[in-house]
Write an enzyme that holds these catalytic residues in place. Structure first.
Site, PDB file in Angstrom:
ATOM      1  N   ARG A 246      47.554  43.477  33.238  1.00 61.15           N
ATOM      2  CA  ARG A 246      47.409  42.510  33.180  1.00 61.15           C
ATOM      3  C   ARG A 246      47.608  41.838  34.311  1.00 61.15           C
ATOM      4  O   ARG A 246      48.336  42.372  34.925  1.00 61.15           O
ATOM      5  CB  ARG A 246      48.636  41.615  32.343  1.00 61.15           C
ATOM      6  CG  ARG A 246      47.946  40.148  31.783  1.00 61.15           C
ATOM      7  CD  ARG A 246      49.234  39.951  30.738  1.00 61.15           C
ATOM      8  NE  ARG A 246      49.911  38.651  31.225  1.00 61.15           N
ATOM      9  CZ  ARG A 246      50.735  37.838  31.746  1.00 61.15           C
ATOM     10  NH1 ARG A 246      51.317  38.729  32.806  1.00 61.15           N
ATOM     11  NH2 ARG A 246      50.638  36.441  31.484  1.00 61.15           N
ATOM     12  N   LEU A 247      47.132  41.045  34.969  1.00 59.88           N
ATOM     13  CA  LEU A 247      47.015  40.338  36.232  1.00 59.88           C
ATOM     14  C   LEU A 247      47.715  39.218  36.221  1.00 59.88           C
ATOM     15  O   LEU A 247      47.321  38.341  35.865  1.00 59.88           O
ATOM     16  CB  LEU A 247      46.140  40.379  36.911  1.00 59.88           C
ATOM     17  CG  LEU A 247      44.861  41.634  37.494  1.00 59.88           C
ATOM     18  CD1 LEU A 247      44.013  40.780  37.989  1.00 59.88           C
ATOM     19  CD2 LEU A 247      45.566  41.819  38.665  1.00 59.88           C
ATOM     20  N   ASP A 248      49.283  38.914  36.513  1.00 56.61           N
ATOM     21  CA  ASP A 248      50.171  37.630  35.790  1.00 56.61           C
ATOM     22  C   ASP A 248      49.881  36.607  36.441  1.00 56.61           C
ATOM     23  O   ASP A 248      49.778  37.008  37.984  1.00 56.61           O
ATOM     24  CB  ASP A 248      51.849  38.492  36.229  1.00 56.61           C
ATOM     25  CG  ASP A 248      52.388  37.262  35.807  1.00 56.61           C
ATOM     26  OD1 ASP A 248      53.037  37.119  34.891  1.00 56.61           O
ATOM     27  OD2 ASP A 248      53.360  36.943  36.841  1.00 56.61           O
ATOM     28  N   ALA A 249      49.783  35.606  36.722  1.00 54.94           N
ATOM     29  CA  ALA A 249      49.503  34.707  36.799  1.00 54.94           C
ATOM     30  C   ALA A 249      48.454  34.541  38.631  1.00 54.94           C
ATOM     31  O   ALA A 249      48.828  33.989  39.969  1.00 54.94           O
ATOM     32  CB  ALA A 249      50.852  34.556  38.494  1.00 54.94           C
ATOM     33  N   ILE A 250      47.222  35.350  38.148  1.00 53.86           N
ATOM     34  CA  ILE A 250      46.317  35.906  39.039  1.00 53.86           C
ATOM     35  C   ILE A 250      45.400  34.445  39.895  1.00 53.86           C
ATOM     36  O   ILE A 250      45.066  34.160  41.006  1.00 53.86           O
ATOM     37  CB  ILE A 250      45.276  36.843  38.672  1.00 53.86           C
ATOM     38  CG1 ILE A 250      44.353  37.700  39.548  1.00 53.86           C
ATOM     39  CG2 ILE A 250      44.691  35.976  37.529  1.00 53.86           C
ATOM     40  CD1 ILE A 250      45.265  37.808  40.373  1.00 53.86           C
TER      41      ILE A 250
END
Length: 286
Positions: A246-250
């Site tokens: 999961r790419l957080d705050a991408i």
């Protein structure tokens, strides 16, 4: 040159060129390829795992590492036992929310991307959970804790970290920036020193970009060294069993003064580059 865009190498160089220009891309590519080759070597020494595609039959449990506690063992071991005793056959994987050393925001202000917080367990404990199903990690790619070694080195003016973070003038027009939180966008950093050639260290005052909080300092992806380091972190997670990231705050990854700084084309280029990196790694390890 072969321009077959199905080749991950070609795609990676294309995205590097879009981000940094052809000349810099040519300089960065050998370093990035070297990191991917090192990762491939590490993967080749581990047992191969099935990489069946996700389907509607998959159920992924999302949890913090310390949801279950016992006095005689680390929380990650307790979690592994709970999964085995109560959820075997009911779920196909676990999304571990950030279990790295952190200073705030429920783990999303990471102090060290490559370590498991010692109070939770260690990488062997994470591996044990992954042996029972898919592993999903958060990749907190946009920012790092102010207490991290990287940011402390920046404050001391040490290379290469002096260029790892985004400095901005508070007088600049930042009115177009899309904000996810009602906190100051810029955070002052004062009272530290930055070495200067032939001069004594000078006390400087500067402001760094902090999209989420003063404890979460945004990384400067306009510096290709940051991209290299964070790509290495991404591969580190995959090497430790992550099948889903999961790419957080991408959406906030790339900043340009005068722009909304959300979903900029460069941000999407970085995501596509990382996807190509993982595709190359998957092909090499099959």
């Amino acid at each position: 040159m072969n321009h077959d865009m199905s080749d991950p190498n070609i795609r990676i160089v294309r995205w590097l060129s879009l981000l940094y220009g052809d000349e810099t891309a040519a300089q960065v590519w050998p370093a990035l390829a070297g990191r991917m080759d090192e990762f491939r070597l590490q993967r080749s020494q581990r047992p191969a795992r099935s990489q069946a595609p996700l389907t509607e039959r998959d159920a992924i449990l999302i949890t913090y590492a310390d949801q279950f506690r016992e006095s005689d063992r680390p929380p990650l071991q307790t979690l592994a036992a709970f999964l085995a005793d109560h959820l075997a056959g009911a779920i196909s994987g676990v999304h571990l929310l950030p279990c790295f050393p952190s200073s705030s925001d429920d783990g999303f202000s990471v102090v060290d991307y490559r370590q498991i917080a010692p109070e939770l367990g260690d990488w062997d404990d994470v591996t044990a959970i992954g042996e029972r199903g898919r592993l999903m990690f958060d990749f907190v790619a946009n920012h790092i804790s102010q207490h991290s070694a990287w940011f402390q080195a920046y404050r001391r003016g040490e290379a290469p970290y002096r260029d790892f973070f985004i400095e901005a003038d508070p007088a600049a027009d930042l009115s177009q920036v899309v904000r996810p939180r009602a906190l100051p966008l810029l955070t002052p950093v004062t009272g530290e020193t930055r070495p200067q050639p032939a001069l004594a260290p000078a006390v400087v005052a500067r402001h760094v970009w902090t999209t989420f909080s003063a404890d979460q300092i945004d990384l400067n992806y306009a510096n290709p060294q940051v991209l290299l380091e964070m790509t290495d972190v991404l591969l580190h997670y995959v090497a430790h069993g992550a099948e889903i990231i999961r790419l957080d705050a991408i959406a906030y990854l790339w900043k340009t003064i005068g722009a909304p700084c959300i979903h900029l084309p460069q941000t999407h280029a970085v995501v596509k580059l990382w996807r190509a990196v993982l595709m190359r790694s998957r092909r090499a390890s099959c």
